[in-house]
Write a protein that holds these residues in place. Structure first.
Motif, short mmCIF file in Angstrom:
data_model
loop_
_atom_site.label_atom_id
_atom_site.label_comp_id
_atom_site.label_asym_id
_atom_site.label_seq_id
_atom_site.Cartn_x
_atom_site.Cartn_y
_atom_site.Cartn_z
N ASN A 153 14.84 141.47 2.04
CA ASN A 153 15.76 140.54 1.47
C ASN A 153 15.41 138.97 1.87
O ASN A 153 14.65 138.64 2.75
N ARG A 154 15.96 138.32 0.78
CA ARG A 154 15.45 136.80 0.93
C ARG A 154 15.89 136.45 2.11
O ARG A 154 15.13 135.50 2.67
N SER A 155 17.10 136.41 2.47
CA SER A 155 17.64 135.93 3.83
C SER A 155 17.55 137.18 4.71
O SER A 155 18.22 138.21 4.53
N ALA A 156 16.79 137.07 5.69
CA ALA A 156 16.38 138.07 6.64
C ALA A 156 17.58 138.57 7.54
O ALA A 156 17.55 139.77 7.91
N ASP A 157 18.66 137.79 7.70
CA ASP A 157 19.91 138.28 8.37
C ASP A 157 20.44 139.61 7.80
O ASP A 157 20.92 140.25 8.80
N ARG A 158 20.37 139.84 6.62
CA ARG A 158 21.02 141.15 6.13
C ARG A 158 20.35 142.40 6.42
O ARG A 158 20.82 143.46 6.01
N THR A 159 18.83 142.10 7.04
CA THR A 159 18.29 143.40 7.36
C THR A 159 18.62 143.90 8.55
O THR A 159 18.09 145.05 8.68
N ALA A 160 19.08 143.26 9.37
CA ALA A 160 19.35 143.91 10.99
C ALA A 160 20.17 145.28 10.99
O ALA A 160 19.64 146.00 11.48
N PRO A 161 21.28 145.19 10.25
CA PRO A 161 22.07 146.55 10.31
C PRO A 161 21.33 147.65 9.67
O PRO A 161 21.45 149.02 10.24
N LEU A 162 20.38 147.57 8.60
CA LEU A 162 19.53 148.40 8.30
C LEU A 162 18.50 148.90 9.07
O LEU A 162 17.66 149.98 9.15
#
Length: 295
Positions: free
Chosen positions: A36-45
């Protein structure tokens, strides 16, 4: 839980739908590589077991399918062919599924040197994506569709092959055209009711329980009743983009669509007013009475 046997799948773009698709795949025991362009959204996954890639090219490495679920054509082009793009290291050997809502012609242009590409119009929301309850409308060559069918059936409760590449986007655009017009009609009726002195909550309850209300109207009436447009199901700026794409499709084939044109103009105006990242039901805020108007 029934689990599906499938090679690793890349999910590029972790908005509401992309994240839902990734969760669905993980729940089915399928290895997932996300970017994802903004890495913060990857944490839950990542916590759920997904591999977080450094860039799209890293994400698609070793995968049998890649799903692009980004906001628009510009983002899609960047993810595929920009720096670190999914297609920058040569032809992708798996099936590339374009789940981003873009102009059908853009999908055809992207196809270029991609051996197997499908465009996938998704009908449903983030919950449907997470639970495998989407309805999927797919365009592309039969061979690519057959190769992707097991994956598609994991993601959706209904999978329809419409025909040539671009067909999935055409179906998605007309469905979003209907939703945009319906939600704006609901908002207009509600604002008129309020301006004329009727109780807003009573009006919304009446509409939602009437034969005039489609399921989407009944669903969005709850948004209008609460006036809560954060944590959007579908961002207003994306609806504006899709309505504009639909009107351009109409113009290209010589059709005049007055309702779609009016809805597109209202949604563009609402986006310009700063409502773009709110739920599409926030279009109601672009309809408020002008100061000094007698009611």
């Amino acid at each position: 839980m029934t689990r599906t046997s499938h090679g690793p799948v890349a999910v590029l773009g972790l908005g509401a739908m992309g994240a839902g698709l990734a969760v669905r795949l993980l729940d089915q025991g399928i290895p997932v590589r996300v970017w994802n362009r903004s890495a913060d959204r990857t944490a839950p996954l990542a916590e759920a077991g997904a591999y977080v890639a450094a860039d799209p090219a890293d994400a698609v490495a070793g995968t049998s399918a890649a799903i692009c679920a980004v906001a628009d054509g510009e983002a899609l082009g960047s993810v595929l062919r920009g720096p670190g793009g999914a297609l920058t290291k040569g032809a992708y050997p798996g099936v590339l599924l374009c789940a981003s809502t873009v102009a059908p012609e853009e999908v055809v242009q992207i196809a270029g040197d991609v051996p197997q590409i499908l465009d996938m119009g998704m009908l449903g929301n983030r919950d449907h994506a997470r639970d495998g309850e989407l309805r999927l409308f797919v365009g592309g060559e039969q061979q690519a569709f057959d190769a992707a069918r097991p994956l598609l059936q994991t993601l959706g409760k209904e999978v329809v092959h419409l025909g040539a590449l671009g067909s999935g986007m055409r179906m998605k655009l007309l469905l979003n055209l209907l939703m945009g017009i319906e939600v704006q009609a609901l908002a207009e009726a509600t604002e008129l009711a309020s301006a004329c002195g009727l109780d807003r909550q009573q009006v919304l309850k009446t509409i939602a329980g009437s034969g005039f209300a489609s399921p989407v109207m009944a669903f969005k009436s709850r948004r209008l009743a609460s006036a809560r447009f954060d944590e959007p199901d579908f961002r207003l700026r994306l609806m504006a983009k899709d309505l504009m794409l639909a009107t351009k499709q109409a113009a290209a084939v010589g059709l005049s669509l007055p309702l779609a044109t009016a809805a597109a103009e209202t949604h563009v105006r609402a986006t310009e007013q700063g409502l773009g990242d709110q739920d599409c039901a926030a279009v109601t805020r672009a309809l408020a009475p002008k100061p000094g108007t007698d009611t």
